[in-house]
Scaffold this motif. Structure first.
Motif, PDB file in Angstrom:
ATOM      1  N   ARG A  49      -3.260  -3.847  -4.508  1.00  0.00           N
ATOM      2  CA  ARG A  49      -2.818  -3.075  -5.680  1.00  0.00           C
ATOM      3  C   ARG A  49      -2.345  -3.987  -6.811  1.00  0.00           C
ATOM      4  NH1 ARG A  49       1.414   1.279  -3.972  1.00  0.00           N
ATOM      5  NH2 ARG A  49       1.188   1.824  -6.177  1.00  0.00           N
TER       6      ARG A  49
ATOM      7  N   TYR B 293      -0.588  -0.726 -14.749  1.00  0.00           N
ATOM      8  CA  TYR B 293       0.122   0.166 -13.820  1.00  0.00           C
ATOM      9  C   TYR B 293       1.573  -0.277 -13.592  1.00  0.00           C
ATOM     10  CZ  TYR B 293       0.861   3.177  -9.744  1.00  0.00           C
ATOM     11  OH  TYR B 293       1.356   4.124  -8.876  1.00  0.00           O
TER      12      TYR B 293
ATOM     13  N   HIS C  97       9.443  -0.444 -10.700  1.00  0.00           N
ATOM     14  CA  HIS C  97       8.220  -0.893 -11.383  1.00  0.00           C
ATOM     15  C   HIS C  97       7.519   0.218 -12.153  1.00  0.00           C
ATOM     16  CE1 HIS C  97       8.735  -4.588  -9.454  1.00  0.00           C
ATOM     17  NE2 HIS C  97       7.818  -4.551  -8.526  1.00  0.00           N
TER      18      HIS C  97
ATOM     19  N   LYS D 184      11.010   1.073  -0.521  1.00  0.00           N
ATOM     20  CA  LYS D 184      11.642  -0.203  -0.896  1.00  0.00           C
ATOM     21  C   LYS D 184      13.147  -0.104  -0.680  1.00  0.00           C
ATOM     22  CE  LYS D 184      10.215  -1.892  -4.996  1.00  0.00           C
ATOM     23  NZ  LYS D 184       9.500  -1.935  -6.314  1.00  0.00           N
TER      24      LYS D 184
HETATM   25  C1  GN1 Z   1       6.396   0.840  -7.146  1.00  0.00           C
HETATM   26  O1  GN1 Z   1       8.726   2.661  -8.323  1.00  0.00           O
HETATM   27  P1  GN1 Z   1       8.995   1.522  -7.378  1.00  0.00           P
HETATM   28  O2  GN1 Z   1       9.321   0.267  -8.069  1.00  0.00           O
HETATM   29  O3  GN1 Z   1       9.992   1.969  -6.355  1.00  0.00           O
HETATM   30  C2  GN1 Z   1       5.243   1.638  -6.546  1.00  0.00           C
HETATM   31  C3  GN1 Z   1       5.163   1.372  -5.046  1.00  0.00           C
HETATM   32  C4  GN1 Z   1       4.962  -0.100  -4.794  1.00  0.00           C
HETATM   33  C5  GN1 Z   1       6.078  -0.889  -5.478  1.00  0.00           C
HETATM   34  C6  GN1 Z   1       5.814  -2.366  -5.369  1.00  0.00           C
HETATM   35  C7  GN1 Z   1       4.668   5.230  -7.548  1.00  0.00           C
HETATM   36  O4  GN1 Z   1       7.609   1.311  -6.575  1.00  0.00           O
HETATM   37  O5  GN1 Z   1       4.081   2.093  -4.477  1.00  0.00           O
HETATM   38  O6  GN1 Z   1       4.964  -0.365  -3.410  1.00  0.00           O
HETATM   39  O7  GN1 Z   1       6.213  -0.534  -6.871  1.00  0.00           O
HETATM   40  N1  GN1 Z   1       5.412   3.059  -6.813  1.00  0.00           N
HETATM   41  C8  GN1 Z   1       4.375   3.799  -7.261  1.00  0.00           C
HETATM   42  O8  GN1 Z   1       6.964  -3.102  -5.608  1.00  0.00           O
HETATM   43  O9  GN1 Z   1       3.242   3.341  -7.420  1.00  0.00           O
END
Ligand code: GN1
Ligand code: ADP
Ligand code: MG
Length: 365
Positions: free
Chosen positions: A316, A327, A27, A220
């Motif tokens: 969030r 974001y 994300h 994740k």
């Molecule tokens: C983001 O980058 P990614 O997709 O692994 C986010 C996490 C959230 C997640 C929700 C740096 O993770 O904190 O839990 O999306 N990363 C950041 O799916 O904010």
């Protein structure tokens, strides 16, 4: 595309560029796979445009990930593992830098694609999810002696849920810049009703009952690479948020993503609930690696942490929806609201099953 070409020509890749394509479902950053060929040898690299809106200080971010990966390489080597597969291997720029800054100001970094590996947005079965628990538990254990003070806080108050409530959610609600609050009263009320529980873990840190450790903070399932054939975990990736945190954050976040019976943006909420079998499997894997290092208070809050991290993500995603999707990457205008409602349904399912979750944890330790 031009900036990507510029970036690619500034790293020490081996051979000639064959192809480059966008990849992954993260994300935050923009990820590409670039294939290079040198004679008969083909090498795949991961090239990422770092999200500079999210990570404001790329120097500090890259110092962190280089420090952590070189520490992990040493540990893996000592344990007789394959350091080239079990840790990320960054590629330096032509002039020896840890990242490349393009003429337009964007930041790129590159690493070797973990050979014969694959990541999943959804666990195929409980064994696979257990294996990711082993990966994150081992990661936690291996970083046990790493000097937490040497790490920068890449995002301040990242899992400080009550801080986020006061300083991000409430201001976003009051500003309501897109006039969207009227569409989400159910989610707003859900959060307001649970406000008092949001500070529980931070209070336990302040009371000295739970220690800060070096943690991943973004656990994740798709941040673990699995062996293509055996489907065993190989390597933990996405190290941007490795910083002082709680083992409970890593446990809770992994559960809220991987033990959901549906994808985290499934619109049909009847499909969303906590998969208790997966919850148990992950807890078994995670605790088999780092259970011995956790104190009683941490163990007592494992089930709670899954709920808290889920509620944090409700907040969030909703905050981002209210702010106008600045974001998280989104594919349509309601995407963040859909995600917030999905996580809300999951948190409600956890509330219903909290005693079973606690019993499962007790049965393991
Ligand atoms: C983001 O980058 P990614 O997709 O692994 C986010 C996490 C959230 C997640 C929700 C740096 O993770 O904190 O839990 O999306 N990363 C950041 O799916 O904010
Ligand atoms: P984001 O911060 O956007 O989540 P990630 O670092 O998690 O970015 O990378 C996105 C995806 O790219 C991962 O889920 C994984 O599928 C793939 N990926 C990232 N790094 C590697 C790597 N070293 N080897 C193989 N695949 C990788
Ligand atoms: Mg990721």
């Amino acid at each position: 595309m031009e900036e990507l070409r510029e970036a690619l020509s500034n790293f020490r890749f081996d051979g000639e560029l064959v192809s480059v394509k966008e990849f992954g479902s993260g994300h935050i950053n923009k990820t590409y796979i670039a294939k290079y060929k040198n004679g008969e040898n083909e090498q795949k690299y991961v090239v990422q445009k770092v999200n500079n809106g999210v990570f404001k200080n790329v120097d500090e971010l890259m110092d962190n990930v280089f420090a952590v990966t070189s520490y992990l390489r040493k540990k893996v080597r000592e344990n007789g593992g394959d350091e080239n597969r079990e840790t990320l291997h960054f590629i330096k720029t032509l002039d020896g830098g840890k990242y490349y800054k393009c003429a337009d100001g964007s930041f790129y970094r590159a690493y070797v694609f973990v050979k014969d590996s694959v990541s999943f947005d959804f666990a195929k079965n409980s064994d696979m999810f257990k294996s990711s628990g082993i990966a994150f538990g081992r990661f936690q254990k291996m970083l046990g002696d790493f000097n937490a003070d040497s790490l920068y806080e890449t995002i301040e108050n990242f899992h400080n849920t009550s801080w986020r409530y006061e300083n991000e959610f409430i201001p976003a609600l009051e500003m309501d810049v897109k006039d969207r609050a009227k569409y989400c009263a159910d989610v707003i009320n859900f959060l307001v009703e649970r406000k008092d529980k949001m500070g529980i873990l931070v209070d336990l840190i302040n009371e000295g009952k739970i220690p800060l450790r070096v943690t991943h903070n973004d656990t994740k399932l798709n941040n673990v690479m699995f062996d293509e054939k055996s489907l065993e975990c190989v390597c933990v990736i996405d190290l941007d948020t490795v910083m002082p945190g709680l083992a409970l954050y890593d446990f809770g976040d992994a559960i809220r993503f991987g033990a959901n019976t549906a994808a985290d943006d499934e619109k049909d909420l009847s499909k969303v609930s906590l998969n208790l079998e997966y919850f148990k499997a992950f807890a078994e894997g995670f605790l088999s690696e780092c259970g011995d290092t956790l104190n009683q208070c941490e163990k007592d809050h494992l089930a709670f942490s899954a709920w808290l991290l889920t509620v944090e993500l409700v907040m969030r995603f909703l905050t981002d929806y209210l702010n106008g999707d600045v974001y998280f990457k989104t594919e349509y205008s309601e995407h963040n609201l859909v995600r917030a409602r999905n996580q809300m349904k999951l948190a409600l399912s956890m509330e219903e099953h909290m005693e079973e979750m606690k019993d499962i944890i007790k049965s393991i330790r």
